[in-house]
Design a protein around this motif. Structure first.
Motif, PDB file in Angstrom:
ATOM      1  N   GLU A 205       1.024  -1.175  -0.028  1.00  0.00           N
ATOM      2  CA  GLU A 205      -0.038  -0.141  -0.036  1.00  0.00           C
ATOM      3  C   GLU A 205       0.826   1.310  -0.028  1.00  0.00           C
ATOM      4  N   ALA A 206       2.045   1.297   0.694  1.00  0.00           N
ATOM      5  CA  ALA A 206       2.743   2.462   0.820  1.00  0.00           C
ATOM      6  C   ALA A 206       3.482   2.625  -0.507  1.00  0.00           C
ATOM      7  N   LEU A 207       3.646   1.698  -0.956  1.00  0.00           N
ATOM      8  CA  LEU A 207       4.560   1.719  -2.470  1.00  0.00           C
ATOM      9  C   LEU A 207       3.534   2.178  -3.455  1.00  0.00           C
ATOM     10  N   LEU A 208       2.316   1.799  -3.438  1.00  0.00           N
ATOM     11  CA  LEU A 208       1.478   2.226  -4.289  1.00  0.00           C
ATOM     12  C   LEU A 208       0.942   3.543  -4.422  1.00  0.00           C
ATOM     13  N   ILE A 215       2.471   5.161 -14.325  1.00  0.00           N
ATOM     14  CA  ILE A 215       3.965   4.961 -14.032  1.00  0.00           C
ATOM     15  C   ILE A 215       4.401   4.055 -15.132  1.00  0.00           C
ATOM     16  N   VAL A 216       5.793   4.487 -15.580  1.00  0.00           N
ATOM     17  CA  VAL A 216       6.296   3.398 -16.820  1.00  0.00           C
ATOM     18  C   VAL A 216       7.799   3.102 -16.043  1.00  0.00           C
ATOM     19  N   VAL A 217       8.298   1.855 -15.961  1.00  0.00           N
ATOM     20  CA  VAL A 217       9.396   1.430 -15.693  1.00  0.00           C
ATOM     21  C   VAL A 217      10.212   0.949 -16.835  1.00  0.00           C
ATOM     22  N   ARG A 218      11.496   1.456 -17.279  1.00  0.00           N
ATOM     23  CA  ARG A 218      11.921   0.973 -18.168  1.00  0.00           C
ATOM     24  C   ARG A 218      13.326   0.395 -18.039  1.00  0.00           C
ATOM     25  N   VAL A 244       4.023  -2.309 -11.319  1.00  0.00           N
ATOM     26  CA  VAL A 244       5.075  -1.880 -10.755  1.00  0.00           C
ATOM     27  C   VAL A 244       5.072  -2.106  -9.297  1.00  0.00           C
ATOM     28  N   THR A 245       4.215  -1.981  -8.448  1.00  0.00           N
ATOM     29  CA  THR A 245       4.121  -2.205  -7.170  1.00  0.00           C
ATOM     30  C   THR A 245       4.453  -3.797  -6.928  1.00  0.00           C
ATOM     31  N   GLY A 289       7.960   7.722 -13.487  1.00  0.00           N
ATOM     32  CA  GLY A 289       8.963   6.847 -14.241  1.00  0.00           C
ATOM     33  C   GLY A 289      10.207   6.570 -13.665  1.00  0.00           C
ATOM     34  N   ILE A 290      10.616   5.207 -13.918  1.00  0.00           N
ATOM     35  CA  ILE A 290      11.820   4.735 -13.217  1.00  0.00           C
ATOM     36  C   ILE A 290      12.653   4.293 -14.565  1.00  0.00           C
TER      37      ILE A 290
END
Length: 305
Positions: A205-208, A215-218, A244-245, A289-290
């Motif tokens: 929950e905290a991460l979400l 969000i997009v992680v590449r 992502v979470t 994004g990350i």
């Protein structure tokens, strides 16, 4: 190894980071060395048995020492980027390291020190610790004997000073002349800290809550290959906060805070060497994004813990 030998070895491990903090606060390598040496003297006179976070504790001490030195300066002209030309500035127990000195000087830049010198000591310390070293405002407040809200306001005033200067960065990315940029938000370091804490604790929950819905992680190809080699599934792209979470609450890597081209980020370190980095994009207090990179060519990476 007895306790004194362990403490000395532990301090030497943290010395480069402590010197980086002091240098960015003071703007002078000889003074930074003085601050680190004073920190060591205070450590030797302290009871370290109850210290749980040694790196954080050492950062607190060197920050307080640097602030005291900054406040005690007389009204006189000073060289803002004082890089020594010989070994005379090195203090006892600190061997000459020209490569490290060059890295410190180049990673900050003369232009940044010109602006830092216009700030009050409190503004300067709050800005350096938060925007360059991702120290939470709660910890900065304890160092400065102020409230977290006051520490945040000090850093915000300093940040506005940078934004008002000609040539200040106007968009996300590495800053001009080594000035770090907060992407589109002043809360980048806070968001990274919250992301790191939630992922370490497996708190879904905290991460979400810290991720933007879209969000997009590449990951670059080197990161994908590194994931395969270490038995982890690192896809080239992950879309959406839920996905992502789920990926990062079970992520087995343990990244640590780092400066990457002068910006707050995270680094995966193995055997003392950075093997991969996490580059963050933040807007409105949420991570949008990350970028996961294992091809580190051309990146200036300073591990902070």
């Amino acid at each position: 190894m007895n306790d004194n030998e362990w403490l000395a070895a532990r301090f030497e491990t943290d010395r480069p980071r402590l010197r980086a903090v002091a240098y960015r606060v003071l703007g002078s390598l000889p003074e930074a060395e003085d601050a680190v040496q004073e920190t060591w003297l205070r450590v030797t006179r302290s009871d370290t048995a109850a210290v749980e976070n040694m790196s954080g504790w050492l950062t607190t001490i060197v920050a307080r020492v640097s602030l005291n030195m900054l406040q005690s300066r007389k009204s006189r002209r000073e060289d803002l980027v004082d890089v020594p030309e010989d070994d005379s500035s090195h203090r006892l127990g600190t061997p000459a390291d020209p490569e490290q000195e060059a890295l410190l000087a180049e990673s900050v830049g003369a232009a940044m020190f010109l602006i830092l010198d216009t700030l009050t000591p409190a503004e300067r310390l709050a800005f350096v610790l938060h925007d360059m070293f991702a120290v939470p405002f709660e910890e900065i407040a304890a160092i400065m004997d102020r409230t977290p809200a006051a520490a945040r306001q000090l850093a915000s005033r300093a940040r506005r000073r940078f934004q008002q200067q000609d040539g200040a960065p106007q968009s996300a990315g590495a800053g001009t002349q080594g000035v770090p940029v907060q992407d589109e938000s002043a809360d980048t370091a806070d968001s990274i800290h919250a992301f790191l804490t939630a992922s370490r604790e497996g708190d879904f929950e905290a991460l979400l809550a810290v991720l933007a819905p879209d969000i997009v992680v590449r990951a670059d190809q080197a990161a994908v290959r590194m994931g395969v080699a270490t038995g982890m599934d690192v896809p080239a792209e992950i879309h959406g906060a839920d996905a992502v979470t789920r990926a990062f609450t079970r992520f087995s890597l343990a990244p640590v805070p780092a400066l990457i081209d002068g910006r707050a980020g995270l680094a995966y370190v193995q055997d003392g060497v950075p093997r991969g980095v996490f580059l963050f994009h933040v807007a409105g207090g949420l991570i949008t994004g990350i970028d996961l990179r294992a091809d580190l060519s051309g990146l200036d990476i300073i591990v902070l813990h």
